[in-house]
Design a protein around this motif. Structure first.
Motif, short mmCIF file in Angstrom:
data_model
loop_
_atom_site.label_atom_id
_atom_site.label_comp_id
_atom_site.label_asym_id
_atom_site.label_seq_id
_atom_site.Cartn_x
_atom_site.Cartn_y
_atom_site.Cartn_z
N THR A 156 0.87 -1.18 0.00
CA THR A 156 0.00 0.00 0.00
C THR A 156 0.90 1.23 0.00
OG1 THR A 156 -0.14 0.55 2.38
CG2 THR A 156 -1.59 -1.22 1.58
N SER A 165 -7.26 1.01 2.13
CA SER A 165 -6.42 -0.12 1.74
C SER A 165 -7.09 -1.47 1.94
CB SER A 165 -5.11 -0.09 2.54
OG SER A 165 -5.36 -0.35 3.92
N CYS A 169 -2.91 -2.04 4.98
CA CYS A 169 -1.93 -1.23 5.70
C CYS A 169 -1.42 -1.93 6.95
CB CYS A 169 -2.53 0.13 6.07
SG CYS A 169 -4.01 0.02 7.10
N GLU A 202 0.07 -0.06 10.79
CA GLU A 202 0.73 0.77 9.78
C GLU A 202 2.11 0.18 9.50
OE1 GLU A 202 -1.20 5.06 11.16
OE2 GLU A 202 0.90 4.63 11.62
#
Length: 231
Positions: A156, A165, A169, A202
């Motif tokens: 991503t 996403s 992610c 993340e």
């Protein structure tokens, strides 16, 4: 873009993460909104913010001195031809609040009638409450892997939200390409070996010395609270 991708190193370290049920339901994650993060004390080290040099890309991001040391160590552990590209380090509290407000509005639109507590939880998948924010402390970097042709495909873009996403992610998202999975493994090996920890919603967010790092590593206190850049 290189035509061949490096295999993840043998004996690769899985990035260490704390555990709790994740909102997406596909793993166990402690989010930055969890009270166990905010309860961790801060014993401020007073380390200065320093500017990352061009070997980490053109952003000139500010990070704490020991974070910079760990990034240099991680850079040296990467396969030939690859380097870390840091797109952001220290973030002003006003900028943090702007991101919170923008994303919270997006989450509210997706979940009409959501209560304040659940909104904070879902928002913290993508942006931390200011009080514990690793970026505000100068402890975190948003980064990717790059080669001579530029950033590589990690599954991503940096800063893709869970909604944008489809959850890809998340560091351990199962539905990314084998090439992106291998590159995330390379990233984790280098940064984990240098003492940094990933925020697992993340793939691009890695930190050292903040409250989340203390929770994950079992340190008795965080090393960094909110930081003020030099004038």
């Amino acid at each position: 873009m290189t035509s061949s991708l490096p295999a993840a190193p043998s004996g690769e370290e899985t990035p260490r993460v704390a555990t709790l049920p994740a909102p997406r339901g596909d793993g166990e994650i402690v989010l930055l909104s969890d009270s166990r993060v905010s309860r961790i004390p801060v014993e401020e080290s007073d380390e200065p913010l320093v500017v990352l040099d061009e070997s980490f890309g053109p952003a000139g991001a500010l990070v704490r001195a020991s974070v910079a040391t760990r990034l240099r160590r991680a850079q040296g552990l990467l396969p030939d031809g690859l380097h870390l590209e840091v797109v952001e380090g220290h973030r002003h509290p006003d900028d943090q609040q702007r991101i919170i407000d923008t994303y919270a509005a997006e989450v509210t639109a997706e979940h009409p009638g959501i209560d304040a507590d659940q909104l904070e939880i879902l928002t913290s998948r993508f942006v931390s409450p200011i009080a514990v924010a690793p970026h505000v402390a100068g402890a975190a970097t948003d980064l990717t892997l790059a080669d001579a042709d530029g950033p590589l495909d990690m599954g991503t873009p940096i800063d893709a939200t869970p909604e944008q996403s489809g959850g890809r992610c998340y560091f351990d998202a199962p539905d990314i390409s084998p090439e992106a999975r291998a590159l995330r493994g390379v990233l984790a090996h280098a940064l984990g070996s240098a003492g940094m920890v990933n925020y697992p919603t993340e793939w691009w967010h890695w930190s050292y010395g903040d409250r989340y790092w203390a929770l994950v590593t079992g340190a008795p206190a965080a090393l960094y609270g909110p930081a003020t850049p030099p004038s």
